[in-house]
Design a protein around this motif. Structure first.
Motif, mmCIF file in Angstrom:
data_model
loop_
_atom_site.group_PDB
_atom_site.id
_atom_site.type_symbol
_atom_site.label_atom_id
_atom_site.label_comp_id
_atom_site.label_asym_id
_atom_site.label_seq_id
_atom_site.Cartn_x
_atom_site.Cartn_y
_atom_site.Cartn_z
ATOM 1 N N UNK A 109 0.818 -1.213 0.000
ATOM 2 C CA UNK A 109 0.000 0.000 0.000
ATOM 3 C C UNK A 109 0.853 1.265 0.000
ATOM 4 N N UNK A 110 1.952 1.238 0.738
ATOM 5 C CA UNK A 110 2.818 2.411 0.769
ATOM 6 C C UNK A 110 3.488 2.635 -0.591
ATOM 7 N N UNK A 111 3.860 1.546 -1.251
ATOM 8 C CA UNK A 111 4.466 1.669 -2.585
ATOM 9 C C UNK A 111 3.468 2.258 -3.587
ATOM 10 N N UNK A 112 2.235 1.771 -3.562
ATOM 11 C CA UNK A 112 1.223 2.315 -4.470
ATOM 12 C C UNK A 112 0.942 3.776 -4.144
ATOM 13 N N UNK A 113 0.959 4.106 -2.854
ATOM 14 C CA UNK A 113 0.732 5.496 -2.453
ATOM 15 C C UNK A 113 1.846 6.411 -2.963
ATOM 16 N N UNK A 114 3.088 5.977 -2.814
ATOM 17 C CA UNK A 114 4.217 6.760 -3.322
ATOM 18 C C UNK A 114 4.136 6.917 -4.839
ATOM 19 N N UNK A 115 3.728 5.856 -5.516
ATOM 20 C CA UNK A 115 3.718 5.892 -6.985
ATOM 21 C C UNK A 115 2.588 6.743 -7.549
ATOM 22 N N UNK A 116 1.651 7.194 -6.687
ATOM 23 C CA UNK A 116 0.664 8.175 -7.149
ATOM 24 C C UNK A 116 1.350 9.462 -7.601
ATOM 25 N N UNK A 117 2.522 9.725 -7.036
ATOM 26 C CA UNK A 117 3.322 10.889 -7.434
ATOM 27 C C UNK A 117 4.178 10.447 -8.622
ATOM 28 N N UNK A 118 3.717 10.786 -9.811
ATOM 29 C CA UNK A 118 4.251 10.162 -11.020
ATOM 30 C C UNK A 118 5.702 10.523 -11.314
ATOM 31 N N UNK A 119 6.224 11.561 -10.665
ATOM 32 C CA UNK A 119 7.629 11.910 -10.889
ATOM 33 C C UNK A 119 8.574 11.025 -10.079
ATOM 34 N N UNK A 120 8.017 10.209 -9.170
ATOM 35 C CA UNK A 120 8.843 9.315 -8.352
ATOM 36 C C UNK A 120 8.928 7.928 -8.988
ATOM 37 N N UNK A 121 10.137 7.379 -9.007
ATOM 38 C CA UNK A 121 10.331 5.988 -9.399
ATOM 39 C C UNK A 121 10.369 5.155 -8.110
ATOM 40 N N UNK A 122 9.458 4.185 -8.005
ATOM 41 C CA UNK A 122 9.248 3.446 -6.755
ATOM 42 C C UNK A 122 9.389 1.954 -7.017
ATOM 43 N N UNK A 123 10.039 1.251 -6.083
ATOM 44 C CA UNK A 123 10.189 -0.197 -6.229
ATOM 45 C C UNK A 123 9.917 -0.911 -4.913
ATOM 46 N N UNK A 124 9.234 -2.048 -5.012
ATOM 47 C CA UNK A 124 9.071 -2.983 -3.892
ATOM 48 C C UNK A 124 9.977 -4.187 -4.140
ATOM 49 N N UNK A 125 10.661 -4.650 -3.101
ATOM 50 C CA UNK A 125 11.552 -5.793 -3.236
ATOM 51 C C UNK A 125 11.213 -6.808 -2.150
ATOM 52 N N UNK A 126 10.967 -8.058 -2.552
ATOM 53 C CA UNK A 126 10.603 -9.109 -1.603
ATOM 54 C C UNK A 126 11.867 -9.750 -1.034
ATOM 55 N N UNK A 127 12.309 -9.223 0.113
ATOM 56 C CA UNK A 127 13.483 -9.776 0.788
ATOM 57 C C UNK A 127 13.105 -10.820 1.839
ATOM 58 N N UNK A 128 11.829 -11.138 1.966
ATOM 59 C CA UNK A 128 11.412 -12.204 2.885
ATOM 60 C C UNK A 128 11.468 -13.516 2.106
ATOM 61 N N UNK A 129 12.679 -14.039 1.945
ATOM 62 C CA UNK A 129 12.888 -15.162 1.030
ATOM 63 C C UNK A 129 12.271 -16.453 1.532
ATOM 64 N N UNK A 130 11.961 -16.550 2.821
ATOM 65 C CA UNK A 130 11.316 -17.756 3.349
ATOM 66 C C UNK A 130 9.816 -17.753 3.053
ATOM 67 N N UNK A 131 9.150 -16.653 3.391
ATOM 68 C CA UNK A 131 7.688 -16.594 3.276
ATOM 69 C C UNK A 131 7.205 -16.008 1.960
ATOM 70 N N UNK A 132 8.016 -15.162 1.341
ATOM 71 C CA UNK A 132 7.735 -14.611 0.015
ATOM 72 C C UNK A 132 6.356 -13.974 -0.061
ATOM 73 N N UNK A 133 6.069 -13.141 0.956
ATOM 74 C CA UNK A 133 4.740 -12.536 1.043
ATOM 75 C C UNK A 133 4.391 -11.631 -0.120
ATOM 76 N N UNK A 134 5.305 -10.744 -0.504
ATOM 77 C CA UNK A 134 5.032 -9.852 -1.636
ATOM 78 C C UNK A 134 4.859 -10.642 -2.933
ATOM 79 N N UNK A 135 5.690 -11.657 -3.097
ATOM 80 C CA UNK A 135 5.621 -12.480 -4.314
ATOM 81 C C UNK A 135 4.279 -13.197 -4.405
ATOM 82 N N UNK A 136 3.802 -13.712 -3.273
ATOM 83 C CA UNK A 136 2.494 -14.377 -3.268
ATOM 84 C C UNK A 136 1.365 -13.362 -3.456
ATOM 85 N N UNK A 137 1.514 -12.177 -2.866
ATOM 86 C CA UNK A 137 0.494 -11.145 -3.002
ATOM 87 C C UNK A 137 0.238 -10.801 -4.467
ATOM 88 N N UNK A 138 1.313 -10.709 -5.253
ATOM 89 C CA UNK A 138 1.180 -10.318 -6.657
ATOM 90 C C UNK A 138 1.349 -11.506 -7.614
#
Length: 210
Positions: free
Chosen positions: A73-102
Motif C-alpha cells: 500500500x505504501x508503494x502504491x501510495x508513493x507511486x501516485x506521485x508520477x515523478x517518483x520511481x518506486x520499487x518494492x523488493x521481496x526480501x522475505x525469502x522464506x515466506x515470500x509474502x510480496x511475491x504471493x500477493x502479486x
C-alpha cells in the motif's frame, strides 16, 4: 531520467489483475485507509528534504502483523506521485509474502540476483504504473539467507536500487524469529516496524527495536 547508463529493465509488466483487494491504495484510493497510507508517505517525503534516493526496510516483530500489505500500500501510495520511481523488493525469502500477493512466487528475483544468476534489469517487473516496480523473492534453493546476504552482491543491489529509483521498500522477514533483518537493515536508510494493535507484546517490541 535516472540511471540512463544502466541496462534497460526488461522483465514482463504485471497488470492490474495481479493486485489484490488488500491493496486499498489502488482499489479504494479515496478511502480513509488509503489516506492513512498517504499520511505515512508525507512523513517519508518531508523527512527527505534533500530529495535523495531512500531505501526503507519494512518489518514486524512477528509474522501476520501486516508488514507485506503495508509495503504494497505504501508503494502504491508513493507511486501516485508520477515523478517518483518506486520499487518494492521481496526480501522475505522464506515466506515470500510480496511475491504471493502479486502472484509471482514462481518467478526469479532477489535470490537469483544474490547468487549472480540474474541481474536486477532481468527480474524487475513494472506493476500497473510506469513508475512502480516489483522484484520477487525468487527461489532460495539450498542457499541460506546469511550466505546470500554476505557475498557482496547485496550491497551492489542496494547501490543499483538507489541509482535507479527514488524510493525502495524492502519487505523483510519478521524480526523476532529470524536474524535476517540485521543483514538487510544494513542496506537501508532506516527500517519501519509494523505493529498489530492490541496484539504485539510490548517486551517483544522493545527487544525488536534494540
Amino acid at each position: 531520467s535516472r540511471a540512463s547508463d544502466l541496462p534497460e529493465l526488461s522483465a514482463a509488466a504485471l497488470t492490474a489483475e495481479r493486485v489484490p483487494r488488500s491493496v486499498v491504495a489502488f482499489h479504494e484510493a479515496n478511502s480513509e485507509i488509503a489516506e492513512k497510507y498517504r499520511e505515512v508517505r508525507t512523513r517519508l517525503l518531508t523527512s527527505n528534504a534533500e530529495y535523495r534516493p531512500r531505501i526503507f526496510g519494512v518489518s514486524s516483530a512477528w509474522p501476520r502483523e501486516g508488514k507485506t500489505v503495508t509495503t504494497a500500500n505504501l508503494a502504491f501510495s508513493l507511486s501516485e506521485l508520477r515523478h517518483l520511481q518506486v520499487i518494492m523488493v521481496d526480501f522475505d525469502l522464506r515466506n515470500r509474502g510480496l511475491s504471493r500477493t502479486f502472484q509471482v512466487e514462481d518467478q526469479p528475483g532477489v535470490a537469483e540476483i544474490l547468487r549472480g544468476e540474474k541481474s536486477l534489469s532481468e527480474v524487475c517487473q513494472s506493476l500497473v504504473r510506469r513508475n512502480l516496480f516489483l522484484v520477487p523473492a525468487g527461489q532460495v534453493n539450498e542457499s541460506s539467507m546469511t550466505e546470500l546476504m554476505t557475498g557482496g552482491r547485496a550491497v551492489a543491489l542496494a547501490k543499483e536500487l538507489r541509482e535507479r529509483f527514488h524510493y525502495g521498500l524492502l519487505d523483510t522477514p519478521p524480526i523476532d524469529p529470524y536474524a535476517d533483518v540485521g543483514l538487510i537493515g544494513a542496506l537501508c536508510n532506516s527500517v519501519m516496524l509494523v505493529i498489530r494493535m492490541n496484539s504485539t507484546p510490548e517486551p517483544v517490541l522493545q527487544k525488536c527495536v534494540k
